[in-house]
Scaffold this motif. Sequence first.
Motif, short mmCIF file in Angstrom:
data_model
loop_
_atom_site.label_atom_id
_atom_site.label_comp_id
_atom_site.label_asym_id
_atom_site.label_seq_id
_atom_site.Cartn_x
_atom_site.Cartn_y
_atom_site.Cartn_z
N ASN A 1 2.83 27.80 -4.73
CA ASN A 1 1.76 28.79 -4.82
C ASN A 1 0.43 28.11 -5.08
N GLU A 2 -0.56 28.43 -4.24
CA GLU A 2 -1.96 28.06 -4.50
C GLU A 2 -2.18 26.56 -4.71
N ALA A 3 -1.72 25.77 -3.77
CA ALA A 3 -1.86 24.31 -3.89
C ALA A 3 -3.09 23.77 -3.17
N LEU A 4 -3.88 24.65 -2.53
CA LEU A 4 -5.03 24.20 -1.76
C LEU A 4 -6.34 24.55 -2.42
N ASN A 5 -7.32 23.64 -2.29
CA ASN A 5 -8.70 23.94 -2.66
C ASN A 5 -9.34 24.79 -1.58
N GLU A 6 -10.54 25.28 -1.84
CA GLU A 6 -11.22 26.13 -0.86
C GLU A 6 -11.59 25.37 0.41
N ASP A 7 -11.71 24.05 0.32
CA ASP A 7 -12.05 23.27 1.52
C ASP A 7 -10.80 22.81 2.27
N GLY A 8 -9.64 23.28 1.84
CA GLY A 8 -8.40 22.94 2.54
C GLY A 8 -7.70 21.70 2.05
N THR A 9 -8.33 20.95 1.15
CA THR A 9 -7.69 19.77 0.58
C THR A 9 -6.71 20.19 -0.51
N LEU A 10 -5.83 19.27 -0.91
CA LEU A 10 -4.87 19.59 -1.94
C LEU A 10 -5.53 19.65 -3.32
N ARG A 11 -5.19 20.67 -4.06
CA ARG A 11 -5.68 20.84 -5.42
C ARG A 11 -5.18 19.67 -6.28
N GLU A 12 -6.04 19.15 -7.16
CA GLU A 12 -5.64 18.05 -8.04
C GLU A 12 -4.94 18.61 -9.28
N SER A 13 -3.79 19.18 -9.06
CA SER A 13 -2.97 19.68 -10.15
C SER A 13 -2.16 18.53 -10.74
N LYS A 14 -1.49 18.80 -11.83
CA LYS A 14 -0.62 17.77 -12.41
C LYS A 14 0.53 17.45 -11.47
N ARG B 1 -7.77 27.89 5.74
CA ARG B 1 -6.83 28.18 6.82
C ARG B 1 -6.38 26.87 7.49
N ALA B 2 -7.34 26.00 7.77
CA ALA B 2 -7.02 24.72 8.42
C ALA B 2 -6.11 23.87 7.52
N GLY B 3 -6.37 23.91 6.22
CA GLY B 3 -5.52 23.16 5.30
C GLY B 3 -4.10 23.68 5.28
N ALA B 4 -3.95 25.01 5.34
CA ALA B 4 -2.62 25.60 5.37
C ALA B 4 -1.89 25.25 6.66
N ILE B 5 -2.62 25.30 7.78
CA ILE B 5 -2.00 24.96 9.06
C ILE B 5 -1.54 23.51 9.06
N ALA B 6 -2.36 22.62 8.51
CA ALA B 6 -1.97 21.21 8.43
C ALA B 6 -0.73 21.04 7.55
N LEU B 7 -0.65 21.78 6.47
CA LEU B 7 0.51 21.73 5.58
C LEU B 7 1.77 22.20 6.31
N ILE B 8 1.67 23.32 7.01
CA ILE B 8 2.82 23.85 7.74
C ILE B 8 3.30 22.84 8.78
N LYS B 9 2.36 22.28 9.53
CA LYS B 9 2.72 21.34 10.58
C LYS B 9 3.36 20.08 10.00
#
Length: 366
Positions: free
Chosen positions: A156-169, A208-216
């Motif tokens: 859940n919610e692993a992406l930043n608004e720019d499509g990069t990965l959130r720097e979570s723990k 959206r682009a970040g999510a598509i890249a993740l799915i692919k």
Amino acid sequence: MALLISGCNIYNGEEVNTQTGAKELILKDKFADDFKIGTAISKAQVLNASDPELLLAAKHFNTFTPENAMKWESINPLPNEYQFEVADALVNFAAANKQQLVGHTLVWHSQTPDWVFEDDSGNLLNRDQLLQRMQHHIKTVAGRYADQIFAWDVVNEALNEDGTLRESKWQQIIGDDFIEHAFMFAHQAAPKAKLYYNDYNMFKPAKRAGAIALIKRLKQKGIQIDGVGMQAHYSLASPDFAEVEDSIVALAATGVDVMITELDISVLPFPENLAEGADVSLDVALQQQYNPYATGLPNAVEQQLASRYQALFSIYKKHSNSIGRVTFWGVSDKQTWRNGWPMQGRTDYPLLIDRNMQIKGFVDSL
């Protein structure tokens, strides 16, 4: 199983008004040819069998999502301590009423206790240790309900608004492939379940682009991902629904199912210095200019809400071949999370069922 709800007998999915004999608008029936209609169920609701909103949920919705009961801090609050009472009750209720249950959520940066990432001395775990802890949690939770939960919001919610990965723990300790491992662990624990990625503001082109890249990336590695959930916490002013439609089309083009999750449309003004979306960490003091409808919603504003929902559902119906489910984040305006976010004590009207637990007048025209 038969339920008596406001003078209506519901039996095997058939609904009859015992007082008037008239047909009533039932949400899951209205959209039966388009997609499943879901709602979020809370702890208080599912533990009270006579809760009118729980009975209303059984009447109108054919999929359930737990609001908080399966998040890490609720179901696994302490090391080696699992609290399954609420989750078990929800699983049993969904089964009794022949509703599909979507588990929410296995891996998230929020509502996850600090101990998950730390050893007994409070030091951060290393990569292998955290992967082991993630796998154990997913095996325990998803494995318990492997034959009862239809699908999981795995991450859940692993992406930043720019499509990069959130720097979570999760990302900091394990690395960018923590998502891949979460999906692999989920498949091992519940091999028959559908596996989803879920996030908010997915209408934004960069996200959206970040999510598509993740799915692919997952697909290219042969890792199961069946769908993506587009959280839909919207307002009267935003987003531009053309962007929502663009995202539905683009996400569906990757070959996964698209789910509309956490749908509500707030009628309240939003502080300009805060970013709209669904960041649960936002918590600011109540200001009356942001709570203008405490005593009731003016007809003109309800018409705006009706127009927004009509525009949105025309898009959903247009793309119903790609959309498997539309889930509202709450049953009625009475208990919506919007009343308390990002300010406690507001009065919002974001759902299709009002505070008196009646379907709003505009719903028939959706």
